[in-house]
Scaffold this active site. Structure first.
Site, PDB file in Angstrom:
ATOM      1  CG  HIS A 191      -2.284   1.033   1.237  1.00 30.54           C
ATOM      2  ND1 HIS A 191      -2.267   2.116   1.374  1.00 30.54           N
ATOM      3  CD2 HIS A 191      -3.301   0.639   0.937  1.00 30.54           C
ATOM      4  CE1 HIS A 191      -3.160   2.730   1.203  1.00 30.54           C
ATOM      5  NE2 HIS A 191      -4.112   1.982   0.810  1.00 30.54           N
ATOM      6  CG  ASP A 249      -8.457  -4.463  -2.871  1.00 29.40           C
ATOM      7  OD1 ASP A 249      -7.510  -3.751  -3.148  1.00 29.40           O
ATOM      8  OD2 ASP A 249      -9.539  -4.402  -3.405  1.00 29.40           O
TER       9      ASP A 249
HETATM   10  C1  SDX Z   1      -6.326  -0.018  -2.973  1.00 28.76           C
HETATM   11  O1  SDX Z   1      -4.514   4.498  -1.669  1.00 28.76           O
HETATM   12  C2  SDX Z   1      -5.509   3.792  -1.517  1.00 28.76           C
HETATM   13  O2  SDX Z   1      -6.135   4.035  -0.481  1.00 28.76           O
HETATM   14  C3  SDX Z   1      -6.003   2.604  -1.979  1.00 28.76           C
HETATM   15  C4  SDX Z   1      -6.932   1.871  -1.199  1.00 28.76           C
HETATM   16  C5  SDX Z   1      -8.305   2.588  -1.230  1.00 28.76           C
HETATM   17  O3  SDX Z   1      -9.037   2.250  -0.186  1.00 28.76           O
HETATM   18  O4  SDX Z   1      -8.696   3.439  -2.053  1.00 28.76           O
HETATM   19  O5  SDX Z   1      -6.667   1.403  -0.089  1.00 28.76           O
HETATM   20  C6  SDX Z   1      -7.393   0.539  -2.203  1.00 28.76           C
HETATM   21  O6  SDX Z   1      -5.979   0.178  -4.071  1.00 28.76           O
HETATM   22  C7  SDX Z   1      -5.188  -1.085  -2.002  1.00 28.76           C
HETATM   23  C8  SDX Z   1      -4.159  -1.338  -2.984  1.00 28.76           C
HETATM   24  C9  SDX Z   1      -4.574  -2.789  -3.942  1.00 28.76           C
HETATM   25  N1  SDX Z   1      -3.737  -3.094  -4.753  1.00 28.76           N
HETATM   26  C10 SDX Z   1      -3.044  -4.281  -4.783  1.00 28.76           C
HETATM   27  O7  SDX Z   1      -3.159  -4.876  -3.826  1.00 28.76           O
HETATM   28  C11 SDX Z   1      -1.839  -4.333  -5.889  1.00 28.76           C
HETATM   29  C12 SDX Z   1      -0.733  -5.112  -5.336  1.00 28.76           C
HETATM   30  N2  SDX Z   1       0.123  -3.829  -4.323  1.00 28.76           N
HETATM   31  C13 SDX Z   1       0.960  -2.966  -5.253  1.00 28.76           C
HETATM   32  O8  SDX Z   1       1.139  -3.321  -6.585  1.00 28.76           O
HETATM   33  C14 SDX Z   1       1.218  -1.831  -4.547  1.00 28.76           C
HETATM   34  O9  SDX Z   1       1.652  -2.163  -3.382  1.00 28.76           O
HETATM   35  C15 SDX Z   1       0.517  -0.573  -4.611  1.00 28.76           C
HETATM   36  C16 SDX Z   1       0.210  -0.201  -6.012  1.00 28.76           C
HETATM   37  C17 SDX Z   1      -0.667  -0.876  -3.777  1.00 28.76           C
HETATM   38  C18 SDX Z   1       1.272   0.563  -3.748  1.00 28.76           C
HETATM   39  O10 SDX Z   1       2.619   0.473  -4.637  1.00 28.76           O
HETATM   40  P1  SDX Z   1       3.567   2.063  -4.289  1.00 28.76           P
HETATM   41  O11 SDX Z   1       3.503   2.440  -3.168  1.00 28.76           O
HETATM   42  O12 SDX Z   1       3.713   2.591  -5.552  1.00 28.76           O
HETATM   43  O13 SDX Z   1       4.840   0.930  -4.108  1.00 28.76           O
HETATM   44  P2  SDX Z   1       5.849   0.332  -5.317  1.00 28.76           P
HETATM   45  O14 SDX Z   1       4.978  -0.185  -6.520  1.00 28.76           O
HETATM   46  O15 SDX Z   1       6.766   1.486  -5.855  1.00 28.76           O
HETATM   47  O16 SDX Z   1       6.452  -0.677  -4.527  1.00 28.76           O
HETATM   48  C19 SDX Z   1       7.757  -0.566  -3.681  1.00 28.76           C
HETATM   49  C20 SDX Z   1       8.252  -1.833  -3.567  1.00 28.76           C
HETATM   50  C21 SDX Z   1       8.626  -2.433  -4.758  1.00 28.76           C
HETATM   51  O17 SDX Z   1       9.661  -3.168  -4.746  1.00 28.76           O
HETATM   52  P3  SDX Z   1      11.194  -2.616  -5.549  1.00 28.76           P
HETATM   53  O18 SDX Z   1      10.961  -2.310  -6.831  1.00 28.76           O
HETATM   54  O19 SDX Z   1      11.672  -1.219  -4.534  1.00 28.76           O
HETATM   55  O20 SDX Z   1      12.201  -3.712  -5.121  1.00 28.76           O
HETATM   56  O21 SDX Z   1       7.599  -2.796  -3.061  1.00 28.76           O
HETATM   57  C22 SDX Z   1       7.231  -3.819  -4.130  1.00 28.76           C
HETATM   58  C23 SDX Z   1       7.611  -3.232  -5.353  1.00 28.76           C
HETATM   59  O22 SDX Z   1       7.876  -4.215  -6.192  1.00 28.76           O
HETATM   60  N3  SDX Z   1       5.938  -4.258  -3.915  1.00 28.76           N
HETATM   61  C24 SDX Z   1       5.271  -5.577  -3.833  1.00 28.76           C
HETATM   62  C25 SDX Z   1       4.118  -5.265  -3.868  1.00 28.76           C
HETATM   63  N4  SDX Z   1       3.558  -4.060  -3.639  1.00 28.76           N
HETATM   64  C26 SDX Z   1       4.817  -3.378  -3.659  1.00 28.76           C
HETATM   65  N5  SDX Z   1       6.154  -6.634  -4.388  1.00 28.76           N
HETATM   66  C27 SDX Z   1       5.421  -7.694  -4.408  1.00 28.76           C
HETATM   67  N6  SDX Z   1       3.794  -7.613  -4.236  1.00 28.76           N
HETATM   68  C28 SDX Z   1       3.211  -6.556  -3.978  1.00 28.76           C
HETATM   69  N7  SDX Z   1       1.975  -6.487  -3.916  1.00 28.76           N
END
Ligand code: SDX
Length: 380
Positions: A263, A317
């Site tokens: 998140h 989720d």
């Molecule tokens: C919702 O914003 C809100 O409030 C949203 C929400 C709401 O109520 O409206 O809470 C609802 O959207 C919840 C999120 C649902 N999405 C997912 O579950 C999809 C999987 N999660 C991600 O893709 C990610 O965690 C995000 C998009 C939710 C947040 O990503 P960020 O803050 O942009 O972080 P990032 O993509 O820059 O990741 C940082 C690091 C990365 O690793 P590095 O490249 O630094 O090595 O963390 C890793 C990412 O690869 N990472 C994950 C991961 N989430 C982040 N690695 C594996 N699995 C994951 N789920």
């Protein structure tokens, strides 16, 4: 503003772009409050209708206020005949999220004053969109199944009426309560991507329908509201709880995103995930789906071991997938459920933006060339 003051934050991470009185989130400690009330208290003691009143009026209603708000919502449950005819003409293989985006936009064509942006008019439009969207979802699902559209029952609350219109029979109290908790926990969440989209659109003094339509478009993305469907697809790929370790470790090895985890704000367990985990366990037990819950729990433990150090925990989720499955919803209706609830938050933010508006217009850090010559086409 001088160049020195301009800072570039990719994805606007950490940038405060609006003030709100609705949701408070502390991502470090995993706290979510709606107008100061903890999400756990609202999930266990409130109703979705009461929560919407709280978000829109910044206080809990008196008994008579809740009664009249509930009545005004129920009075608006029904879609006009023209909209129902339109829904029945849609391709039965259309994706429900595309249907919702299209039909909410179409609602503006049947509003005699769609562009009226006074706060009062915006509240009225918000109430109508909140009230009829359940019927948009239910009517389309019945249409694609070749079933008759079920008219809303104004004697039923929001949760009960949706499940009734979807299934053609009155839901059990347990299912009504479960769905109500889902709606409460998904209602608002600060300046998430879809809420930001709504605020950006209304900040041009466009209209409520355009703002909510834009928000629906944003929410369907797999990095946002679409993740609950991604969680379910992942759970369906894992044959049994014993296979969870290999499956997840393989995903991690392939650097795949594990849906339902991570998140932008929470660097601890999303408090909504905790509420929905409890609900998912109860529902899974009641409906013979304990395998889903056990797989989810195993995945959470694996992710805790592998990723907690990176601040990656379950988000809203992750357990909503099992919950919606146990309520009997088809997979491609999971994200539409997020819409039904979040219309409350989006509308609240639209009203807040209208109340203290300034056009959103960030800037860019130009990294392209300067003083480039125009080379005629014969010389290229
Ligand atoms: C919702 O914003 C809100 O409030 C949203 C929400 C709401 O109520 O409206 O809470 C609802 O959207 C919840 C999120 C649902 N999405 C997912 O579950 C999809 C999987 N999660 C991600 O893709 C990610 O965690 C995000 C998009 C939710 C947040 O990503 P960020 O803050 O942009 O972080 P990032 O993509 O820059 O990741 C940082 C690091 C990365 O690793 P590095 O490249 O630094 O090595 O963390 C890793 C990412 O690869 N990472 C994950 C991961 N989430 C982040 N690695 C594996 N699995 C994951 N789920």
């Amino acid at each position: 503003m001088s160049t020195a003051e301009k800072t570039f934050s990719k994805g606007l991470e950490g940038v405060i772009a609006a003030q709100t009185e609705m949701s408070f989130i502390n991502g470090t400690e995993g706290i979510l409050e709606y107008v100061g009330i903890a999400i756990g208290d609202l999930a266990s003691k409130s109703s979705f209708e009461e929560t919407v009143f709280l978000l829109w009026n910044k206080r809990l209603p008196s008994r008579s206020e809740l009664e009249s708000f509930t009545q005004s919502l129920r009075a608006n449950y029904g879609l006009c005949d023209e909209m129902i005819t339109q829904i029945k003409s849609l391709p039965t293989d259309a994706e429900p999220m595309h249907v919702i985006r299209t039909m909410i936009s179409m609602l503006s064509l049947y509003d005699t004053n769609p562009n009226e942006n006074s706060v009062e008019a915006a509240r009225e439009k918000a109430l109508n969109i909140l009230a009829v969207t359940p019927m948009i979802v239910a009517a389309f699902d019945r249409h694609r199944r070749g079933l008759e559209v079920v008219a809303p029952d104004a004697s039923l609350g929001f949760a009960a009426n949706f499940l009734y219109m979807l299934n053609g029979e009155k839901p059990t109290d347990a299912m009504i309560r479960a769905f109500d908790i889902c709606m409460i926990t998904h209602a608002d969440h600060g300046l998430n991507n879809s809420t930001f989209a709504a605020r950006v659109v209304i900040s041009t003094l466009s209209d409520v329908y355009s703002a909510i339509t834009a928000a629906v478009g944003s929410l369907r993305g797999p990095l946002h509201g679409g993740a609950n469907e991604g969680v379910m697809k992942m759970l369906n790929l894992i044959p049994s709880v014993d296979d969870a370790e290999d499956h997840v470790m393989n995903m991690i090895k392939n650097k795949e995103r594990i849906m339902g985890f991570g998140h932008r704000v929470y660097k601890s367990k999303d408090p909504r995930a905790s509420e929905l985990m409890t609900l998912a366990k109860q529902l899974a037990d009641d409906t013979g789906n304990m395998d889903l819950y056990l797989k989810s729990n195993a995945i959470e433990n694996i992710m805790e071991r592998e990723y907690a150090s990176k601040g990656i925990y379950p988000n809203v989720d992750f357990y909503s997938a099992t919950t919606y499955h146990c309520i009997g919803l088809k997979l491609d209706l999971f994200t539409p459920m997020f819409v039904l609830a979040r219309i409350a938050g989006w509308s609240g933010h639209v009203i807040e933006q209208l109340g203290d508006n300034r056009l959103f217009r960030p800037t860019t850090d130009y990294v392209g060339p300067h003083a480039a010559p125009y080379v005629s086409i014969d010389d290229r």
